[in-house]
Write a protein that holds these residues in place. Structure first.
Motif, short mmCIF file in Angstrom:
data_model
loop_
_atom_site.label_atom_id
_atom_site.label_comp_id
_atom_site.label_asym_id
_atom_site.label_seq_id
_atom_site.Cartn_x
_atom_site.Cartn_y
_atom_site.Cartn_z
N GLU A 6 0.71 -1.20 0.18
CA GLU A 6 0.08 0.12 0.02
C GLU A 6 0.82 1.14 -0.13
O GLU A 6 0.44 2.19 -0.77
CB GLU A 6 -0.93 0.06 1.18
CG GLU A 6 -1.94 -0.90 1.21
CD GLU A 6 -2.84 -0.83 2.30
OE1 GLU A 6 -3.09 -0.01 3.09
OE2 GLU A 6 -3.69 -1.83 2.81
N ALA A 9 2.46 1.68 -3.46
CA ALA A 9 1.30 2.30 -4.32
C ALA A 9 1.14 3.50 -4.04
O ALA A 9 1.07 4.26 -5.15
CB ALA A 9 0.04 1.28 -4.40
N LYS A 10 1.08 4.10 -2.91
CA LYS A 10 0.77 5.34 -2.71
C LYS A 10 1.84 6.26 -3.12
O LYS A 10 1.61 7.50 -3.85
CB LYS A 10 0.72 5.51 -1.05
CG LYS A 10 -0.76 5.40 -0.63
CD LYS A 10 -0.78 5.58 0.77
CE LYS A 10 -2.34 5.05 1.43
NZ LYS A 10 -2.27 5.06 2.92
N GLU A 11 2.99 5.90 -3.19
CA GLU A 11 4.38 6.60 -3.21
C GLU A 11 4.35 6.73 -4.95
O GLU A 11 4.79 7.84 -5.44
CB GLU A 11 5.49 5.98 -2.59
CG GLU A 11 6.80 6.83 -2.95
CD GLU A 11 6.67 8.25 -2.31
OE1 GLU A 11 7.42 9.21 -3.01
OE2 GLU A 11 6.28 8.47 -1.36
N TYR A 12 4.14 5.53 -5.53
CA TYR A 12 4.01 5.46 -6.93
C TYR A 12 3.08 6.54 -7.62
O TYR A 12 3.48 7.03 -8.52
CB TYR A 12 4.00 4.19 -7.30
CG TYR A 12 4.04 3.93 -8.75
CD1 TYR A 12 5.19 4.06 -9.36
CD2 TYR A 12 2.80 3.74 -9.64
CE1 TYR A 12 5.43 3.65 -10.96
CE2 TYR A 12 2.82 3.65 -11.04
CZ TYR A 12 4.19 3.74 -11.59
OH TYR A 12 4.20 3.72 -12.94
N ALA A 13 1.96 6.51 -7.03
CA ALA A 13 1.07 7.34 -7.43
C ALA A 13 1.37 8.91 -7.28
O ALA A 13 1.04 9.38 -8.23
CB ALA A 13 -0.37 7.08 -6.60
N LYS A 14 1.86 9.04 -6.21
CA LYS A 14 2.40 10.39 -6.09
C LYS A 14 3.36 10.87 -6.95
O LYS A 14 3.36 12.07 -7.58
CB LYS A 14 2.83 10.55 -4.68
CG LYS A 14 3.40 11.88 -4.34
CD LYS A 14 3.76 12.16 -2.90
CE LYS A 14 4.36 13.40 -2.37
NZ LYS A 14 5.01 13.54 -1.13
N VAL A 16 3.84 9.71 -9.95
CA VAL A 16 3.23 9.90 -11.39
C VAL A 16 2.56 10.87 -11.32
O VAL A 16 2.57 11.58 -12.38
CB VAL A 16 2.08 8.37 -11.73
CG1 VAL A 16 1.50 8.89 -12.83
CG2 VAL A 16 3.21 7.17 -11.66
N ALA A 17 1.52 11.52 -10.45
CA ALA A 17 0.88 12.73 -10.34
C ALA A 17 1.82 13.89 -10.37
O ALA A 17 1.46 14.86 -11.41
CB ALA A 17 0.12 12.88 -9.23
#
Length: 67
Positions: A6, A9-14, A16-17
């Motif tokens: 989790e 995933a949060k770090e990767y999403a950040k 990418v954003a």
């Protein structure tokens, strides 16, 4: 293990954003520069200053527009 996934995933999403946001800003700068170039009212040096783009980028956009 699930907590680690989790967090990843949060770090990767950040990341990418943030990257997408940077790309959007650069695209807007280029579009603004192109509109200024098309107007023919400003020197390329001024366009570089106003858009915060490197002069070489503005010159490249101008030469592409003429082609």
């Amino acid at each position: 293990m699930c907590k680690a996934v989790e967090e990843y995933a949060k770090e990767y999403a950040k990341e990418v954003a943030e990257e997408v946001a940077k790309e959007v800003v650069e695209k807007e700068k280029n579009e603004n520069a192109l509109r200024m170039i098309e107007s023919g009212k400003l020197a390329l040096e001024d366009i570089a200053v106003f858009t915060n783009l490197p002069l070489e980028t503005v010159k490249s956009l101008a030469s592409q527009k003429r082609a």
